[in-house]
Design an enzyme around this catalytic site. Structure first.
Site, short mmCIF file in Angstrom:
data_model
loop_
_atom_site.label_atom_id
_atom_site.label_comp_id
_atom_site.label_asym_id
_atom_site.label_seq_id
_atom_site.Cartn_x
_atom_site.Cartn_y
_atom_site.Cartn_z
N GLY A 1 -24.84 42.43 -24.85
CA GLY A 1 -25.84 41.37 -25.02
C GLY A 1 -25.30 40.33 -25.99
O GLY A 1 -24.31 40.58 -26.69
N CYS B 1 -20.66 47.78 -25.54
CA CYS B 1 -20.62 46.59 -26.39
C CYS B 1 -21.86 46.52 -27.31
O CYS B 1 -22.00 47.36 -28.19
CB CYS B 1 -20.45 45.33 -25.55
SG CYS B 1 -19.89 43.93 -26.54
N TYR B 2 -22.77 45.57 -27.12
CA TYR B 2 -23.97 45.52 -27.97
C TYR B 2 -24.69 46.87 -27.91
O TYR B 2 -25.20 47.37 -28.92
CB TYR B 2 -24.91 44.40 -27.50
CG TYR B 2 -26.20 44.34 -28.29
CD1 TYR B 2 -26.25 43.69 -29.51
CD2 TYR B 2 -27.36 44.95 -27.81
CE1 TYR B 2 -27.43 43.65 -30.24
CE2 TYR B 2 -28.54 44.92 -28.53
CZ TYR B 2 -28.58 44.26 -29.75
OH TYR B 2 -29.73 44.23 -30.48
N HIS C 1 -15.56 46.61 -22.33
CA HIS C 1 -16.36 46.56 -21.10
C HIS C 1 -15.66 47.30 -19.95
O HIS C 1 -14.77 46.75 -19.31
CB HIS C 1 -16.58 45.10 -20.69
CG HIS C 1 -17.51 44.38 -21.61
ND1 HIS C 1 -18.87 44.35 -21.41
CD2 HIS C 1 -17.28 43.72 -22.77
CE1 HIS C 1 -19.45 43.69 -22.39
NE2 HIS C 1 -18.50 43.28 -23.23
N GLU D 1 -16.81 47.86 -17.10
CA GLU D 1 -17.24 47.35 -15.79
C GLU D 1 -16.40 46.19 -15.27
O GLU D 1 -16.44 45.89 -14.09
CB GLU D 1 -18.72 46.94 -15.85
CG GLU D 1 -19.05 45.70 -16.68
CD GLU D 1 -19.19 45.98 -18.18
OE1 GLU D 1 -18.72 47.03 -18.65
OE2 GLU D 1 -19.76 45.12 -18.89
N SER E 1 -33.80 35.03 11.19
CA SER E 1 -33.16 33.72 11.07
C SER E 1 -31.74 33.77 11.60
O SER E 1 -31.10 32.75 11.80
CB SER E 1 -33.13 33.31 9.59
OG SER E 1 -32.24 34.16 8.90
N GLY E 2 -31.22 34.97 11.79
CA GLY E 2 -29.82 35.09 12.17
C GLY E 2 -28.95 35.28 10.95
O GLY E 2 -27.76 35.53 11.05
N GLY E 3 -29.53 35.17 9.76
CA GLY E 3 -28.79 35.41 8.52
C GLY E 3 -28.59 36.91 8.32
O GLY E 3 -29.18 37.72 9.03
N VAL E 4 -27.76 37.26 7.34
CA VAL E 4 -27.39 38.66 7.14
C VAL E 4 -28.63 39.52 6.82
O VAL E 4 -28.84 40.55 7.45
CB VAL E 4 -26.39 38.79 5.96
CG1 VAL E 4 -25.95 40.24 5.79
CG2 VAL E 4 -25.20 37.89 6.17
N ASP E 5 -29.45 39.06 5.88
CA ASP E 5 -30.55 39.91 5.42
C ASP E 5 -31.57 40.19 6.53
O ASP E 5 -31.93 41.34 6.77
CB ASP E 5 -31.25 39.28 4.20
CG ASP E 5 -30.28 39.04 3.06
OD1 ASP E 5 -29.19 39.66 3.07
OD2 ASP E 5 -30.58 38.22 2.18
N SER E 6 -32.01 39.12 7.21
CA SER E 6 -33.03 39.38 8.23
C SER E 6 -32.44 40.15 9.40
O SER E 6 -33.12 40.96 10.02
CB SER E 6 -33.71 38.08 8.68
OG SER E 6 -32.82 37.23 9.34
N SER E 7 -31.16 39.94 9.69
CA SER E 7 -30.55 40.69 10.81
C SER E 7 -30.44 42.17 10.49
O SER E 7 -30.71 43.03 11.33
CB SER E 7 -29.15 40.14 11.12
OG SER E 7 -29.24 38.80 11.48
N LYS F 1 -26.21 42.33 -2.08
CA LYS F 1 -25.73 41.71 -0.84
C LYS F 1 -24.60 42.52 -0.17
O LYS F 1 -24.62 42.73 1.04
CB LYS F 1 -25.22 40.30 -1.16
CG LYS F 1 -25.00 39.45 0.06
CD LYS F 1 -26.31 38.89 0.51
CE LYS F 1 -26.18 37.90 1.63
NZ LYS F 1 -27.50 37.36 1.96
#
Ligand code: XMP
Length: 510
Positions: free
Chosen positions: A55, A82-83, A169, A171, A223-229, A366
């Protein structure tokens, strides 16, 4: 869902989402929660481990976030980063001091491989440091298990109490073996079994959807986008023909894209409705050149068309939304200025009568949504589709939209995309597209004068689309694209490449 869960407590560090993703990459489900989350809520979630992020604060700042000491007494393993490491040290009676200079960047670090954090890793390697304060005195019961020249406590542990802390870190990629350290914490300290795989996720999600939906009717705006598909694919596996997907084709898709979306779902067990509404949208947009009016007009018409189609289906019980995890955690910016009114199917529930919303992707990032798409057998092309704005090419045609301009842009954009893919750059450049400007200029073709449109090409690299850099497309590739477009597409005689970053520009032109 019955996965083991790790909680990442967010102290405002810039890498907090990255920590969550790394944990999931290790096959363990995790959620990011605000550092102020009440301890009762944490206990209720029954996590197998807790991670404190870094942080921006010093533990000595007046309003710096704190934790209750009780969190270290739950018997749940805790890793402070870290923090988070400094906070653990301070809360448990150690001392945190402020260094005269900040330690930043790649740092040679010595590890004690007797610690389970560093078990099986090298004794000396590079870690990524970014801190001003440091732990100068250990809390009782702790021992040092990593150090660097200017950071005597680069890591500390109290294995008996399962408390661990790293000043650096793990990560970020710059820390060699960082993910292995997290893996060690998860598997060796928390006893994780790795039950977070896309196969398991899909199976459980399908079962849960079935249990919830029963024989109810489900509606989804595709919509044809990744999420809705991906959401459509998941729902199709779960409820088959009780699902109706409505794909409103406003006519502003890229070349052939409307047909591709339809083809992708041809063999799926769903009711697929494609509404070819181009004429409706075009007539509403006649004479419109203001970007915000375009966006709003398209958004409103989209809802109207969707609503009309939905009514034809009759009573719907559930509406599916493709909300993903970052949408949830990034919400809450209510005071931000409206830069562009995003066309978003999130606005639909007001207009369609239904009982409940289903958000089957709400736990996923995503890249996990993409993995799930592949797992479910969706077409790779759809799964790897780059982001595309809801209003489509309408906001990539500057000024009034005409059929002619639309077809010029579709052809030019197609060539641009084809050449980028041929050059093997399609996964490196996160978004790339053509924009038809409203400007004409003089050129010469053969022996004649031309007076044609200027096309702009835009390519960006970005991690979150909130900020972006312009993509450094090699000149040879740009040269080939330019030559092909001016030769193959009528009415374009000049091509420019957009070299602005976001901010100050946005990614789209309107
Ligand atoms: P800007 O232009 O705001 O775009 O820098 C950021 C990202 O958002 C996409 N974008 C949209 N996505 N509906 C969407 O779903 C929209 O109305 C919309 N407008 C822009 C844009 O393509 C970029 O990826």
């Amino acid at each position: 869902m019955s996965h083991q869960q790790v909680i990442v407590l967010d102290f405002g560090g810039q890498y907090n989402q990255l920590i969550a993703r790394r944990v999931r990459e290790c096959g363990v489900y995790c959620e990011v929660k605000p550092c102020k989350t009440p301890i009762e809520e944490i206990k209720k979630a029954n996590p197998v481990g807790i991670i404190f992020t870094g942080g921006p604060n010093s533990v000595y700042d007046e309003n710096s976030p704190k934790v209750s000491r009780e969190i270290f007494e739950l018997g749940i393993p805790v890793l402070g980063i870290c923090y988070g490491a400094q906070l653990m040290a301070q809360t448990l009676g150690g001392t945190v001091s402020t260094a005269t200079t900040r330690e930043y960047g790649k740092t040679e670090t010595d590890y004690d491989t007797a610690s389970i954090l560093f078990d099986g890793l090298s004794k000396k390697d590079i870690s990524w440091m970014s801190h001003g304060d440091y732990i100068s005195k250990l809390p009782d019961g702790f021992r040092v298990c990593a150090s660097s020249a200017s950071c005597p406590v680069a890591a500390m542990e109290n294995p008996e109490k399962k408390l661990y802390a790293m000043q650096f870190h793990p990560e970020v990629n710059h820390t060699a073996n960082g993910v292995k350290m997290l893996h060690n914490f998860l598997y060796k300290a928390c006893g994780c079994v790795g039950d977070w795989t896309m196969g398991d996720y899909a199976k459980t999600a399908i079962e849960e959807i079935r249990a919830k939906v029963g024989s109810g009717k489900v509606l989804l705006a595709l919509s044809g986008g990744v999420d809705s598909s991906v959401a459509a694919a998941l729902l199709s596996k779960a409820v088959g023909r009780n699902l109706t997907c409505i794909f409103v084709d406003h006519g502003f898709m890229r070349k052939n894209e409307g047909d591709e979306v339809e083809a992708a779902f041809k063999d799926w067990d769903v009711n697929f409705v494609r509404v070819n509404a181009k004429e409706r949208f075009m007539s509403k947009l006649r004479g419109v050149s203001d970007p915000e009016t375009k966006r709003k007009t398209i958004g409103e018409e989209f809802i109207r068309v969707f609503e009309e189609e939905a009514k034809k289906i009759g009573k719907v019980d559930f509406l599916v939304q493709g909300t993903i995890y970052p949408d949830i955690i990034e919400s809450g910016t209510g005071d931000a200025a409206v830069i562009k009114s995003h066309h978003n199917v999130g606005g639909l529930p007001d207009y369609v009568d239904f009982k409940e919303i289903i958000e089957p992707l709400r736990l996923l990032f995503k890249d996990e949504v993409r993995k799930l798409g592949i797992e479910l057998g969706l077409d790779e092309k759809l799964v790897w589709r780059q982001p595309f704005p809801g209003p489509g090419l309408a906001i990539r045609i500057i000024g009034e939209i005409t059929d002619e301009k639309l077809s010029i842009l579709q052809d030019a954009d197609y060539i641009f995309r084809e050449e980028i893919a041929k050059a093997g750059l399609d996964k490196q450049i996160h978004q790339y597209f053509a924009v038809l400007t409203n400007m004409r200029s003089v050129g010469v073709m053969g022996d004649g004068r031309t007076y044609d449109y200027t096309l702009a090409l835009r390519g960006v690299t970005t991690t979150d689309f909130m900020t972006a850099d312009f993509a450094k497309i090699p000149y040879e590739v740009l040269e080939k694209i330019s030559a092909r477009i001016v030769n193959e597409v009528k009415s374009i005689n000049r091509i420019v490449y957009d070299i602005t970053t976001k901010p100050p520009a946005t990614i789209e032109w309107e």
